[in-house]
Design an enzyme around this catalytic site. Structure first.
Site, PDB file in Angstrom:
ATOM      1  N   THR A  78       9.579   3.164   2.145  1.00 11.01           N
ATOM      2  CA  THR A  78       8.668   4.130   1.521  1.00 11.01           C
ATOM      3  C   THR A  78       7.184   3.785   1.437  1.00 11.01           C
ATOM      4  O   THR A  78       6.480   4.438   0.724  1.00 11.01           O
ATOM      5  CB  THR A  78       9.154   4.476   0.092  1.00 11.01           C
ATOM      6  OG1 THR A  78       9.070   3.329  -0.732  1.00 11.01           O
ATOM      7  CG2 THR A  78      10.537   5.017   0.086  1.00 11.01           C
ATOM      8  N   LYS A 115       0.877  -1.167   0.000  1.00 10.24           N
ATOM      9  CA  LYS A 115       0.000   0.000   0.000  1.00 10.24           C
ATOM     10  C   LYS A 115       0.921   1.226   0.000  1.00 10.24           C
ATOM     11  O   LYS A 115       2.028   1.214   0.543  1.00 10.24           O
ATOM     12  CB  LYS A 115      -0.941   0.021   1.198  1.00 10.24           C
ATOM     13  CG  LYS A 115      -0.324   0.195   2.546  1.00 10.24           C
ATOM     14  CD  LYS A 115      -0.067   1.577   3.061  1.00 10.24           C
ATOM     15  CE  LYS A 115      -1.092   2.598   2.702  1.00 10.24           C
ATOM     16  NZ  LYS A 115      -0.623   3.955   3.206  1.00 10.24           N
TER      17      LYS A 115
END
Lengths: 416, 416
Positions: free
Chosen positions: A201, A190
């Site tokens: 990230t 996600k």
């Protein structure tokens, strides 16, 4: 808020290989349901005994309580995994002592319900930063219910359960043949905004039935993260919760990989990279408001690290990202970005290509510059920007999306 | 393109003091006239003999030919100035050997027309990067015409002549009394996008009739630049042409300042800072698409430099800038930005204020947090964000604007 789906959204969620040695369940604790959205908001994955794991996490100094626990557990548990639980709706970052209480409550519930050691349980939370937690047991309370539903993973439901501003669930998988054993990999991710190449990230998990020692798994993951999740950027902002983990159950029956010299280590790493690169591309293509994606390669730099630094300056420049959005092949802004990377370059040897169209050569506009050809590249949904800086042999590639009105809209409205 | 005027645009250009010892003229070489816009696009300022000067320039490694010449002239000419010529329409950056030819042609015209030494002539150009120059004499050809029109400066016309995406001309002035002498300062600036705190961050010139030795002038300018132009940011992008220069004609009749210990040096520096801060604020308020301006102060950091680094991470975060635009007091994103500065902090002592409203304390949301009060601050056109990071006594302030649809529009359309 209603999010317009990314133009890159796939028609359907991919079929993922059934990695063996794990069970999963997802459920709703009501976070989205209360907002009239029908979807799950928490998932649990449990692993067969002997499962190894590895993780890379945000470098942020205001990392979430969940990230801090995962680092601690990875160390204390020696890279063994029994369970993973993730929720959306609140990031449990900057929540003070209550954030730790939430972890404690969740871990206690996992230990009591599943009969496993806390330091083999991994946690993740994603959502608004700093929102206080009224009840520290807001995840733990759902553990018994989830544990009762454990079964073969419905990857799409899991991938949906931890979405925030994502406009589509992200999954990728591969099957590798390692010395006769069929080794399966299934990954979900996600992430949409607050994406920058400073760590993993976003949230992403890869599950495999490979057998591999934890220290080798960590080494493979670190290498793969640098070339995939750490090479994408949406807005240069780094989350407090970024997490990439891999779990290897060993259930494929292969003999464990125990050395980096083992050829099978390379095969394993390559398969892991395939999955992570696919997931990372899905994240950047779902970048908030993104309408275009560019592959940015810097070559002939002083070193690979220097090439990556320059590539990131290009990838994060708002002026370049708005020009991308407008389809304006404004290559002078690439020159600007290269200049402000403060890395060694030979300005008089600078050359720039958009796909195969050379727009600059020897530190000036190419003599045969063709504005129409350059603009045609920038009109595409996906294209490449390549820059040669004439200072060595270092090379790096990063991926970025454009900066559109959609980004401004989404980030003005999210949270409310 | 038509630019919507900034909501911060002043009703009229300010009246500036008539600094003595200089003459000026502006004219049109047709760049804007050809686009149907009535304004000048080049100006010339000449200085009385004995004028000293100082400059700070972009750190960009792809600096324009004009910037490279100014650095060279400042060195070769020993800080003496005879003339300054600036044009808009083309930045003369990344123009290869032709960019040097343009400078040579301009300098030859200045030397021949005015009878001055080339190394006392300063050049500036602003506009699109990398646009080739068809005729190297495109500025030089206008020198005789401009020289014939020299007279008392029309500051507003000069300030308009080097505008690009600026929506209003920028001027500021002050009069300082230095040991009985009335010393006048008049400054102009241009800049709207590609603004980041890495150097002078746009084009700005301050003219004064103070008398001061060149090395002291440089020292004063460096100090002032750090606290003004190097503390504003619009988009984190750094131009190839950023220039801040000060010219001191000595025509006020004051005895020259020759030592930093001289109390008059402090008075001079303070007056110079007054003008530069006013100009810098005008630049950030004219930030491309800006609708709001925030003063960001970081305190209790490990050092002033550390405080500035953290403040810049906040000021440059697209997530914070879009929240500003939307009036969403999303303070969790401040926590995110502090975390990704990678500077020493005590996360458990982090505190955040919006104006006087404390939103976070001791590393968590303030117990008495009042969303309505926080939102009321973010609804204002100008407000302050203050962050205490609990790691020392370092303090720094920077200024930034919001990221709006206007920024996306302007930077998609500029150039075409």
């Amino acid at each position: 808020m209603n999010l317009t789906p990314s133009p890159f959204a796939p028609a359907s969620f991919p079929a993922l290989p059934a990695a063996r040695g794990l069970k999963a369940a997802s459920g709703s604790r009501g976070f989205y349901a209360r907002r009239g959205i029908e979807r799950d908001d928490v998932f649990l994955v449990t692993f067969d005994p002997g499962t190894t794991c590895a993780g890379v996490y945000t470098r942020s100094l205001t990392a979430s309580a969940d990230v801090r626990w995962c680092r601690e557990a990875l160390e204390a548990g020696g890279g063994k995994a029994a369970a993973l639980i993730a929720n959306s709706g609140n990031s449990n970052a900057f929540t003070g002592p209550k954030g730790v209480l939430k972890n404690e409550a969740t871990l206690t519930a996992l230990a009591q319900t599943l009969g496993v050691a806390k330091e083999q349980c991994f946690l993740a939370a994603t959502g608004v930063i700093g929102e206080p937690l009224s009840d520290p047991n807001y995840v733990g309370a759902f553990v018994p219910d989830l544990a009762g539903k454990l079964g073969a993973p419905d990857w799409e439901k899991l991938a949906r359960a931890f979405m925030t501003t994502d406009t589509y669930p992200k999954g990728a998988g591969t099957v590798a043949s390692i010395e006769g054993a069929e080794v399966r990999f299934a990954g979900i991710a996600k992430g949409s905004g607050m994406i920058a190449p400073n760590m993993a990230t976003m949230l992403s998990y890869v599950f495999t039935d490979a057998a591999i020692a934890p220290e080798l798994l960590q080494s493979a993951l670190k290498q793969v993260a640098d070339e995939t999740f750490n090479s994408i950027t949406v807005d240069g902002d780094t989350s407090t919760s970024d997490t990439l983990m891999v779990f290897a159950t060993g259930a494929s029956g292969m003999a464990p990989v125990t050395s980096e010299e083992d050829l099978r280590f390379r095969t394993f790493t390559a398969a892991l990279k395939t999955v992570c690169l696919d997931l990372a591309m899905q994240v950047v293509k779902d970048g908030e408001g993104a309408s275009k994606v560019a592959t940015i390669t810097v070559e002939d730099a002083a070193s690979p690290a220097s090439a990556k630094k320059i590539a990131c300056e290009i990838a994060n420049s708002p002026l370049i990202k708005t020009a991308m959005a407008a389809g304006d092949a404004n290559w002078g802004r690439i020159v600007m970005a290269v200049g402000k990377a403060y890395e060694p370059i030979e300005a008089d040897r600078l050359a720039i290509w958009f796909d195969d169209v050379q727009v600059a050569r020897d530190g000036a506009r190419a003599p045969d510059y063709d504005e129409a050809a350059a603009s045609a590249v920038f009109a595409k949904a996906e294209f490449a920007i390549r820059v040669s800086v004439g200072a060595g042999t270092g090379r790096a590639t990063v991926w970025t999306c454009d900066l559109t009105h959609g980004y401004v809209d989404i980030n003005g409205a999210y949270r409310t």
